[in-house]
Design a protein around this motif. Structure first.
Motif, short mmCIF file in Angstrom:
data_model
loop_
_atom_site.label_atom_id
_atom_site.label_comp_id
_atom_site.label_asym_id
_atom_site.label_seq_id
_atom_site.Cartn_x
_atom_site.Cartn_y
_atom_site.Cartn_z
N SER A 251 -3.99 3.71 -1.11
CA SER A 251 -4.04 2.82 -2.27
C SER A 251 -3.42 1.50 -1.88
O SER A 251 -2.43 1.47 -1.15
N THR B 11 -10.68 2.42 -9.33
CA THR B 11 -9.82 1.28 -9.62
C THR B 11 -9.91 0.98 -11.11
O THR B 11 -11.02 0.81 -11.64
N GLY C 47 -13.37 6.83 -4.58
CA GLY C 47 -12.08 6.47 -5.17
C GLY C 47 -12.27 5.85 -6.52
O GLY C 47 -13.32 6.01 -7.17
N GLN D 275 -4.44 -1.37 -8.45
CA GLN D 275 -4.72 -0.99 -7.07
C GLN D 275 -6.13 -0.43 -6.90
O GLN D 275 -6.75 0.06 -7.84
N TYR D 276 -6.60 -0.54 -5.67
CA TYR D 276 -7.77 0.22 -5.22
C TYR D 276 -7.24 1.56 -4.68
O TYR D 276 -6.34 1.57 -3.84
N ASN D 277 -7.81 2.65 -5.14
CA ASN D 277 -7.36 3.99 -4.74
C ASN D 277 -8.50 4.75 -4.06
O ASN D 277 -9.55 4.96 -4.69
N SER E 151 -9.70 8.25 -2.47
CA SER E 151 -9.36 9.66 -2.60
C SER E 151 -9.48 10.40 -1.27
O SER E 151 -10.20 9.97 -0.36
N SER F 92 0.83 -1.20 0.00
CA SER F 92 0.00 0.00 0.00
C SER F 92 0.86 1.25 0.00
O SER F 92 2.06 1.20 0.30
N ARG F 93 0.25 2.33 -0.36
CA ARG F 93 0.89 3.64 -0.22
C ARG F 93 -0.16 4.60 0.31
O ARG F 93 -1.37 4.43 0.09
N ARG F 94 0.32 5.61 1.00
CA ARG F 94 -0.56 6.62 1.56
C ARG F 94 -0.18 7.97 1.00
O ARG F 94 0.93 8.45 1.22
N GLY F 95 -1.08 8.55 0.24
CA GLY F 95 -0.83 9.87 -0.32
C GLY F 95 -1.12 10.96 0.69
O GLY F 95 -1.24 10.72 1.90
N HIS G 43 2.98 -3.23 -8.04
CA HIS G 43 1.88 -2.40 -7.53
C HIS G 43 1.13 -1.70 -8.65
O HIS G 43 0.80 -0.51 -8.56
#
Length: 245
Positions: free
Chosen positions: A63, A103, A101, A78-80, A82, A24-27, A75
């Motif tokens: 995400s 995908t 969000g 992904q599910y993103n 918002s 995962s990543r966190r914006g 990666h």
């Protein structure tokens, strides 16, 4: 107030927490006051603004990799979720949904009454998970299975998962044709954290079964895939499917 899921993943299983750390990543995120300043009229039932603020504070900017295909560190799929959501919009079932969000070019929707997550391919109420936590758990279990059967990892895994491919089937990757996931109920325990009515998991140390309803058609068909470890796991699947390749 509940922190962002990345800051407080305690609602997740250990497997799902590890999955978020790897996949995962966190914006950028905003605090609740900033979110309230951003929105004025979001429509929907009374309390609609509070509901969206809490959702965005918990999951906004997150995400994570989908269930399929195996990520392999890329990666890509992904599910993103918002930071900002849409306003609440009425649905044909007299409920309300908000777009939260996307995908693969399709909107992810959030249901007012239940907290369900959907993907708007043929309609905003095409549900795929009971909640974001449920979706994370499903993706975590899938990436654990798919990741363990990647060809470049086989030499390092003595007890790797192997896809169940029926002799009469189409071949690897096509699943178990004409086999309902219900036939595995009672044979393999259901993984309740990762399961929903539209996306079901059964798994133990020998057998794993993933069944999901397609999202690209109104009459959603079930797709079933299965994997096994060891001779006993294979035999248990064959008791349902018949001979495997």
């Amino acid at each position: 107030m509940t922190p962002h899921v990345v800051d407080d993943p305690s609602a997740l299983t250990v497997r799902a927490q590890h999955f978020l750390a790897q996949h995962s990543r966190r914006g950028a995120t905003l605090d609740r006051d900033q979110l309230r300043d951003r929105w004025t009229d979001v429509g929907g039932p009374e309390g609609g603004l509070d509901r969206l603020v809490e959702f965005s504070a918990r999951y906004g900017g997150l995400s994570f990799c989908q269930e399929r295909p195996e990520c392999d560190g890329q990666h890509k799929y992904q599910y993103n979720f918002s930071i900002y959501t849409s306003s609440w919009e009425p649905t044909d079932s007299d409920d309300w949904v908000a777009v939260v969000g996307d995908t693969e070019g399709c909107q992810l929707t959030f249901d007012w009454s239940t907290g369900r997550i959907g993907v708007d391919v043929v309609g905003p109420e095409t549900w795929i998970a009971d909640s974001v936590v449920n979706l994370i758990e499903s993706a975590a279990l899938a990436q654990y299975i798919y990741g363990s059967i990647a060809p470049h990892r086989m030499a390092r895994r003595v007890d790797r998962w192997q896809e169940a491919v029926p002799v009469e089937g189409k071949g690897p990757g096509w699943g178990l044709a004409n086999v309902s996931s219900e036939r595995f109920r009672g044979l393999v325990p259901e993984v309740t954290q990762a399961s929903s009515p539209w996306n079901r998991w059964f798994a133990d140390e020998q057998v794993a079964v993933h069944a999901w309803l397609t999202t690209y058609e109104i009459d959603r068909e079930e797709v079933v895939m299965a994997w096994y470890r060891g001779a006993q796991g294979r035999q248990r699947i064959e008791s349902v499917t018949g001979p495997l390749r």
